[in-house]
Design an enzyme around this catalytic site. Structure first.
Site, PDB file in Angstrom:
ATOM      1  N   ASP A 136       0.878  -1.284   0.083  1.00  0.00           N
ATOM      2  CA  ASP A 136       0.038   0.031   0.003  1.00  0.00           C
ATOM      3  C   ASP A 136       0.990   1.469  -0.030  1.00  0.00           C
ATOM      4  OD1 ASP A 136       0.729   0.469   2.650  1.00  0.00           O
ATOM      5  OD2 ASP A 136      -1.021   0.029   3.554  1.00  0.00           O
ATOM      6  N   ARG A 189       6.511   0.642   8.325  1.00  0.00           N
ATOM      7  CA  ARG A 189       6.608   1.647   9.295  1.00  0.00           C
ATOM      8  C   ARG A 189       7.446   1.118  10.716  1.00  0.00           C
ATOM      9  NH1 ARG A 189       0.771   3.982   7.780  1.00  0.00           N
ATOM     10  NH2 ARG A 189       1.482   5.124   6.171  1.00  0.00           N
ATOM     11  N   CYS A 230       2.963  -3.382   4.034  1.00  0.00           N
ATOM     12  CA  CYS A 230       2.134  -2.171   4.249  1.00  0.00           C
ATOM     13  C   CYS A 230       2.596  -1.494   5.748  1.00  0.00           C
ATOM     14  CB  CYS A 230       0.535  -2.626   4.834  1.00  0.00           C
ATOM     15  SG  CYS A 230       0.396  -3.694   6.300  1.00  0.00           S
ATOM     16  N   HIS A 270       9.065 -23.771   8.981  1.00  0.00           N
ATOM     17  CA  HIS A 270       8.084 -24.292   9.770  1.00  0.00           C
ATOM     18  C   HIS A 270       6.640 -24.106   8.858  1.00  0.00           C
ATOM     19  CE1 HIS A 270      10.172 -24.469  13.826  1.00  0.00           C
ATOM     20  NE2 HIS A 270      10.948 -24.877  13.145  1.00  0.00           N
ATOM     21  N   HIS A 281       5.453 -30.747  10.855  1.00  0.00           N
ATOM     22  CA  HIS A 281       5.084 -29.647  10.324  1.00  0.00           C
ATOM     23  C   HIS A 281       4.256 -29.762   8.993  1.00  0.00           C
ATOM     24  CE1 HIS A 281       7.811 -27.384  12.790  1.00  0.00           C
ATOM     25  NE2 HIS A 281       8.869 -28.057  12.300  1.00  0.00           N
TER      26      HIS A 281
HETATM   27  C1  RB5 Z   1      -2.277   2.401   6.409  1.00  0.00           C
HETATM   28  O1  RB5 Z   1      -2.204   3.793   6.891  1.00  0.00           O
HETATM   29  C2  RB5 Z   1      -2.081   1.362   7.472  1.00  0.00           C
HETATM   30  O2  RB5 Z   1      -2.981   1.289   8.120  1.00  0.00           O
HETATM   31  C3  RB5 Z   1      -1.415   0.060   6.577  1.00  0.00           C
HETATM   32  O3  RB5 Z   1      -0.390   0.263   5.977  1.00  0.00           O
HETATM   33  C4  RB5 Z   1      -1.287  -1.123   7.645  1.00  0.00           C
HETATM   34  O4  RB5 Z   1      -0.312  -0.713   8.372  1.00  0.00           O
HETATM   35  C5  RB5 Z   1      -2.283  -1.629   7.940  1.00  0.00           C
HETATM   36  O5  RB5 Z   1      -2.211  -2.802   8.718  1.00  0.00           O
END
Ligand code: RB5
Length: 156
Positions: free
Chosen positions: A8, A109, A65, A98, A134
């Site tokens: 994303d 992030r 994400c 596994h 497994h």
């Molecule tokens: C988007 O802002 C954020 O929610 C997405 O990148 C992610 O961290 C969701 O799990």
């Protein structure tokens, strides 16, 4: 290995760094987007990349994400997909060893690009543990895709 990568609006910088790194390691990598900072919905990118794996266009997919959590949850809703959400070299390695996770979700992030690269490398370099326990657990995960198993009072 043939890979696809998608994520994303939190993903583009890390995704570009990973594409560069993985191509440098000789992998064939297709970037399925998103490329910009405009807000998009991570389930759409999970579906795009997982479809490429299920169709045989790629052996594995990397999803990104903000945390890796949302896109990982979305991927795991798709029958046939096992997506590991990894945040360390060990969880990346074990996702293959596994869980035979053919999709790996990471968070742009929460991981710097150096760590994220090491996590993805560990997953790609890992050898599957062929131990029957497994294999058995992976078969049970697959069985849960059948509503008769996921709603049963006893394990199928
Ligand atoms: C988007 O802002 C954020 O929610 C997405 O990148 C992610 O961290 C969701 O799990």
């Amino acid at each position: 290995m043939k890979l696809v990568i998608a994520g994303d609006h939190a993903s583009p910088a890390l995704k570009r760094a990973l594409v560069h790194h993985l191509r440098g390691r000789g992998h064939q990598v297709e970037d399925l987007g998103t490329d910009g900072e405009s807000s998009v919905d991570y389930p759409d990118y999970a579906a795009l990349a997982c479809r490429a794996v299920l169709d045989g266009q790629a052996e594995r997919a990397v999803l990104i994400c903000g945390t890796g959590i949302g896109i990982g949850i979305a991927a795991n809703k798709i029958p046939g997909i096992r997506c590991g959400i990894a945040h360390s070299v060990d969880t990346g390695r074990l996702a293959w060893e596994h869980n035979r996770a053919q999709v790996l979700a990471i968070g742009a992030r929460v991981l710097d690009s150096r760590t994220a690269t090491a996590v993805v490398d560990a997953w790609l370099d890992a050898k599957a543990d062929e131990g029957p326990r497994h294999q058995n657990r992976i078969a049970k995960i697959a069985a849960l895709e059948n509503p008769a198993c996921s709603t049963a009072s006893k394990p199928c």
